[in-house]
Design a protein around this motif. Structure first.
Motif, PDB file in Angstrom:
ATOM      1  N   ALA A  32      -5.855  -3.316   6.640  1.00 56.91           N
ATOM      2  CA  ALA A  32      -5.726  -2.912   5.239  1.00 56.91           C
ATOM      3  C   ALA A  32      -4.387  -3.383   4.682  1.00 56.91           C
ATOM      4  O   ALA A  32      -4.301  -3.877   3.552  1.00 56.91           O
ATOM      5  N   ALA A  33      -3.315  -3.274   5.484  1.00 54.24           N
ATOM      6  CA  ALA A  33      -1.986  -3.718   5.049  1.00 54.24           C
ATOM      7  C   ALA A  33      -1.986  -5.215   4.801  1.00 54.24           C
ATOM      8  O   ALA A  33      -1.394  -5.700   3.821  1.00 54.24           O
ATOM      9  N   ASP A  34      -2.637  -5.972   5.686  1.00 56.48           N
ATOM     10  CA  ASP A  34      -2.702  -7.427   5.535  1.00 56.48           C
ATOM     11  C   ASP A  34      -3.433  -7.815   4.251  1.00 56.48           C
ATOM     12  O   ASP A  34      -2.971  -8.657   3.485  1.00 56.48           O
ATOM     13  N   LEU A  82       1.304   1.440   4.491  1.00 53.80           N
ATOM     14  CA  LEU A  82       2.613   0.912   4.066  1.00 53.80           C
ATOM     15  C   LEU A  82       3.512   0.636   5.272  1.00 53.80           C
ATOM     16  O   LEU A  82       4.308  -0.307   5.253  1.00 53.80           O
ATOM     17  N   SER A  83       3.386   1.428   6.324  1.00 53.46           N
ATOM     18  CA  SER A  83       4.218   1.205   7.516  1.00 53.46           C
ATOM     19  C   SER A  83       3.836  -0.088   8.249  1.00 53.46           C
ATOM     20  O   SER A  83       4.664  -0.674   8.921  1.00 53.46           O
ATOM     21  N   ALA A 139       8.104  -5.043   4.608  1.00 51.33           N
ATOM     22  CA  ALA A 139       8.974  -4.041   3.964  1.00 51.33           C
ATOM     23  C   ALA A 139       9.177  -4.326   2.470  1.00 51.33           C
ATOM     24  O   ALA A 139       9.202  -3.397   1.648  1.00 51.33           O
ATOM     25  N   LYS A 140       9.331  -5.581   2.108  1.00 48.44           N
ATOM     26  CA  LYS A 140       9.556  -5.933   0.704  1.00 48.44           C
ATOM     27  C   LYS A 140       8.341  -5.582  -0.132  1.00 48.44           C
ATOM     28  O   LYS A 140       8.458  -4.973  -1.211  1.00 48.44           O
ATOM     29  N   LYS A 141       7.169  -5.961   0.329  1.00 51.87           N
ATOM     30  CA  LYS A 141       5.922  -5.667  -0.383  1.00 51.87           C
ATOM     31  C   LYS A 141       5.676  -4.160  -0.423  1.00 51.87           C
ATOM     32  O   LYS A 141       5.249  -3.611  -1.442  1.00 51.87           O
ATOM     33  N   ALA A 142       5.965  -3.463   0.675  1.00 49.10           N
ATOM     34  CA  ALA A 142       5.780  -2.011   0.745  1.00 49.10           C
ATOM     35  C   ALA A 142       6.691  -1.308  -0.263  1.00 49.10           C
ATOM     36  O   ALA A 142       6.273  -0.362  -0.943  1.00 49.10           O
TER      37      ALA A 142
END
Length: 170
Positions: free
Chosen positions: A125-127, A153-154, A158-161
């Motif tokens: 999902a993060a990808d 988000l973890s 980090a920048k996108k999160a």
């Protein structure tokens, strides 16, 4: 001498009477001429009065016709305005219904999308969310449970999160 005096007196009186008679005759002639001039002027005034009366009547008729036409036009405009207003109200109602239906469709679509992302593994999902537009990704994340959002988000860059977290915070 009295006879002479009387003769002179009668002669003078006769001459005076004759002169007065001539003056009366001249005055009568002047009055007759003036009378005919006045009659001509009176006839001209009467003709002008009749013309003015005819013009007044024609003007009043024209005014009545124009007022009737204006009333008809006003009634037609009011009817059209009423028709336009009713159509406008109808269109507003249809537009409101369409917006409600669109919101329902978006809610259903978002619900299914959120359900899909909730079932995915956090890394996958993060990808996927990292490659999406930030606003779209934030919209999807806002429909998920906070625990699931934190997990996704973890697993994200980090920048996108941080960018998505700022959008979510607004």
């Amino acid at each position: 001498m009295i006879k002479l005096f009387l003769a002179i007196f009668f002669t003078l009186t006769s001459l005076n009477a004759l002169e007065t008679s001539n003056k009366l005759f001249e005055c009568t002639e002047i009055f007759k001429a003036r009378k005919s001039e006045l009659l001509v002027e009176l006839e001209r005034i009467d003709e002008q009065k009749q013309s003015l009366s005819a013009l007044k009547t024609a003007t009043e008729e024209l005014l009545v016709k124009r007022e009737a036409k204006a009333s008809q036009d006003e009634a037609a405009v009011k009817a059209k305005l009423g028709e336009i207003s009713s159509k406008e109200e109808s269109i507003k109602k249809i537009l409101q219904k369409n917006e409600e239906i669109l919101k329902e469709i978006k809610a259903i679509k978002m619900s299914k999308t959120a359900e899909t992302f909730a079932k995915m593994k956090a890394a996958n999902a993060a990808d996927v969310l990292s490659k999406m537009e930030s606003q779209d990704a934030a919209t999807i994340l806002s429909s998920l449970k906070p625990k699931t959002v934190g997990t996704i988000l973890s697993k994200m860059d980090a920048k996108k999160a941080s960018e998505l977290t700022l959008i979510l915070a607004k």
